[in-house]
Design an enzyme around this catalytic site. Structure first.
Site, PDB file in Angstrom:
ATOM      1  N   HIS A   1      -2.698  -0.334   2.214  1.00  9.86           N
ATOM      2  CA  HIS A   1      -2.419   0.087   3.005  1.00  9.86           C
ATOM      3  C   HIS A   1      -1.410   0.401   4.369  1.00  9.86           C
ATOM      4  O   HIS A   1      -1.535   2.628   4.673  1.00  9.86           O
ATOM      5  CB  HIS A   1      -3.635  -0.604   3.236  1.00  9.86           C
ATOM      6  N   GLU A   2      -0.677  -0.321   3.916  1.00 11.15           N
ATOM      7  CA  GLU A   2       0.208  -0.354   5.450  1.00 11.15           C
ATOM      8  C   GLU A   2       0.838   0.700   4.605  1.00 11.15           C
ATOM      9  O   GLU A   2       1.746   0.783   5.983  1.00 11.15           O
ATOM     10  CB  GLU A   2       0.693  -1.744   5.414  1.00 11.15           C
TER      11      GLU A   2
END
Lengths: 501, 501
Positions: free
Chosen positions: B266-267
């Site tokens: 996600h990051e």
């Protein structure tokens, strides 16, 4: 609070905030920032530096400082406020005569030069660093020239920046005394070089375990992790945002156990100083150590006088042995203490033992003096350096990387800074004899009870930050200013005993 | 370059430098700064924030912006310059009506509040955070009140800050559509809850090995360590100094393998967006993602659409198995894919699966609307929260730590921010159907060749930064603005197939 002082505070708050940001950028770039980040980040740093300059050097601040120096205003100021005004005047006077364009150009030069130095050192190529060194020296001469007082030596202007009230006249006496005691003592020690064995120190020590032990020992000495950070960097250093956020770094070598341990104790000494600065002044211009020398006295006090003593290791040596059972199983406490105090003249200042350390400093001091007196050209420095190492330490650098190029300081513009290291060692010895006389110093260490020692240093040195200068602190604490005799006595006693001379 | 624009640039350079410093302080406080540092550091942050404010909100900038908005001047500006002027006008209009003292007080409040929130969450004690939450909400109402337009809802002012052009009227339609599709779908899924087993996910996974795999997978997805940093924090997040220094964090749970893996993917999605912003604009006001929703679309695209697909895991699942041979030896790729997509209504937003995620957002959206409409007092929020969880998700928080106190956002002053997450999911689904139609999307993933996918996103979204807004980007890329039907279709297709409904 004086109305004029309140106005000054508004300026100070801004400059402190900018300075704090610059400290954080510096910390980040040395511990974490990615390889390719610096070019763009440098733009922000450049702009914030110039904002910092403008926040201090302006007509408003000048006129406020002038007013606050008048007798009527001085009467309204308390001790800390007076100290802040005085320190600020000093900073102002250091900077005000430098034209902003020259300041900016110099800042850019010393932002670039450490990279050039690092490459030159790596490639053992002094000529590629020499032009930068020359330019840096010329700027420093020029800047010193802007504010030299009648009859004052140019080099003394810089010495005074790092150590208020010190000059070449005093330092010549100081270093002569040290040199004439240490050089013959070292010759005797060298003859008995084989007496102390420390092969154990160069076995393989797992880095994770070194870290674990170093974190333990730092907290054992007094580092408070709720108000500090321990990280890693190429060269260990200490920095702080304020007394609630003090940061130290360490480095680790697989085949050298001592290096990380004594680095972390050294930096912890610096850190305790900053952690103990009084909260009333922590965010002010005097919210830091009194001087470079005073700071080094604290790091060296913990690293050498405490950290290399048998008393200190009595409660914790077994823990070190448990951490490295294989490597240390045949090493007794006594041979460990001998090992960590062994003196061997070598080429590198940062690896020097207590006995030879000051000789490394004297060489740099003498060379800086020569440069400022126009007695040494940049071109000839490597030869001068090597000749002095041969004369004082009996060793000769095989390359400039291990000689004139070994230190980062000049590339950062830190000229006149080296003497502080020796002053620090001398102060540490003087404090030691004082404390030993008034408290059961070694018993405390043997009991693993370092608190009374730190507490004493806090009450007499740390808490004042830079609101008193070095000699004021020493006088108030011991009724005596810096006296190098203690340092000579300390080294003589210690090494005479260690080597059974 | 237009002379007036050049003048504006001088102001911008300063505000960018200050903003970069503030980003670094934020990063540092969440990843490293010691526990007790914040109170003093907040002072510097407060002052730098107010310097930042003053660097943008002043008569000079106002008059330059006015001039640059005139037709003659606009003609002289290129695409990026126009976008910068436009973005700056928006920021200016957001901030200009806030009195500087209030701005600074608010900045200090939201520098302190996350620490209070964190403690309250840890101690499960909402009342100690409530007064801060109330103050933050009041500031936000007040600030929104300064610039609310006639007939506009107060809450819409904040929504528009995070997502230009969005308001409650549109979002009500959007969320109604999503809710009416998901709530019945979820009921069917819950009935077949036992169909998918994933006990393996809760065995013990050595943290060091999780880190190693997560670092690998982040770089596999495209994270460039020479221009970025991966660290740890309580809650994973992404930040950046510029496109050469993008930083992400992760967190690790010994008994949950998925958590760290999908957090880092996600990051990394966020990070790729920032790393791909064009260098011409990286240090400008448009040198970041177009909006929060657009940013979330990229992180969710990588986390969910790519990261939870079978195609993605075909080349790398064996590596995960090698990292945890004991725990995963009996888990086939197919059961792993089912496991990472299993839907179970739970209490915590950040642990929610794709299907239930939007319901968590809808609850927050409805509560924020109520607060702004004066329909909910801060005191009653825990009860309202719990009641809504029961109604939409069928679960009831046993404590406020798992309820109203679970998110950091409000303590940071991020009000009106949550809807962006759902908008992001919807955009991600829309982009997916578009890309699947124009390139061999799944073949690329199966070959471990993510470059063409990233490259397409870079060329159509990332490189523009915020020089285009969300709907402009979507229109230019797909000839269609945001359309939630794709999102509903995506979830329906995916979960119907997965649970054989």
């Amino acid at each position: 609070m004086s109305e004029i002082y309140s106005k000054l505070m508004k300026h100070l708050e801004k400059s402190t905030a900018l300075e704090t940001a610059l400290v954080l950028f510096q910390w980040d770039s040395e511990t974490l920032a990615p390889e390719k980040s610096m070019e763009l980040t440098a733009k922000s740093i450049g702009i914030l530096s110039s904002e910092y300059y403008n926040s201090l050097i302006n007509e408003d601040v000048k006129s406020l400082l002038d007013k606050l120096s008048e007798e009527d205003e001085q009467k309204q100021l308390d001790f800390n406020q007076k100290a802040i005004v005085k320190k600020l005047r000093k900073t102002f006077e250091e900077m005000e005569h430098i034209p902003p364009e020259e300041y900016q150009a110099y800042q850019e030069l010393i932002a670039k030069a450490p990279g050039i130095w690092s490459k030159a050192k790596q490639e053992n190529h002094y000529p590629s660093f020499a032009p930068y060194l020359e330019e840096i020296m010329n700027y420093n001469k020029k800047f010193a020239g802007y504010r030299v007082k009648e009859g004052q030596e140019l080099y003394d202007v810089l010495l005074n920046d790092y150590e208020e009230g010190f000059n070449t006249k005093e330092l010549d006496v100081f270093f002569d005394k040290v040199k004439s005691a240490i050089v013959p003592l070292l010759k005797e020690v060298v003859k008995k070089n084989d007496m102390i064995k420390k092969e154990y120190n160069y076995e393989s020590f797992e880095i994770d375990k070194q870290k674990e032990f170093c974190n333990f020992i730092s907290q054992y000495v007094g580092f408070d992790l709720s108000r500090g950070v321990i990280a890693e960097s190429a060269h260990p250093f200490t920095t702080k945002l304020h007394n609630q956020d003090v940061r130290i770094t360490n480095h680790f070598l697989e085949h050298n156990l001592e290096s990380a341990i004594f680095s972390i104790i050294h930096e912890t000494g610096h850190a305790l100083y900053e952690m103990n600065v009084d909260s009333a002044i922590t965010l002010s211009p005097v919210g830091t150590g009194a001087s470079m020398g005073m700071h080094e006295s604290q790091s060296r006090f913990f690293e050498n006088i405490i950290g290399r003593s048998k008393s200190f290791w009595i409660p914790v040596f077994s823990k070190l042995q448990e951490t490295f059972p294989e490597q240390l199983k045949d090493v007794s406490l006594d041979s460990f203490i001998k090992g960590i105090n062994k003196s061997v003249p070598n080429l590198i200042r940062t690896e020097a033992d207590e006995l030879t350390y000051s000789l490394h400093i004297i060489i740099r001091y003498e060379i800086e003096k020569m440069i400022f007196a126009g007695e040494a050209s940049i071109h000839h420095l490597p030869a001068i350096w090597n000749q002095k190492y041969k004369e004082y330490l009996g060793v000769e650098p095989p390359s400039d990387s291990n000689g004139i190029l070994q230190d980062i300081h000049w590339s950062c513009g830190n000229i006149g800074y080296f003497p502080s290291y020796a002053i620090g060692s001398a102060i540490a010895a003087q404090i030691y004899y004082h404390m030993e006389a008034i408290m059961p110093f070694h018993s405390y260490l043997e009991e693993g009870n370092l608190a009374p020692i730190s507490e004493y240093l806090k009450e007499h040195i740390h808490k004042y930050g830079a609101s008193k200068n070095t000699n004021e602190l020493l006088m108030d604490m011991m009724k005596e200013p810096l006296n190098p005799d203690y340092y000579v006595r300390y080294l003589t006693e210690k090494y005479t005993k260690l080597y059974e001379l």
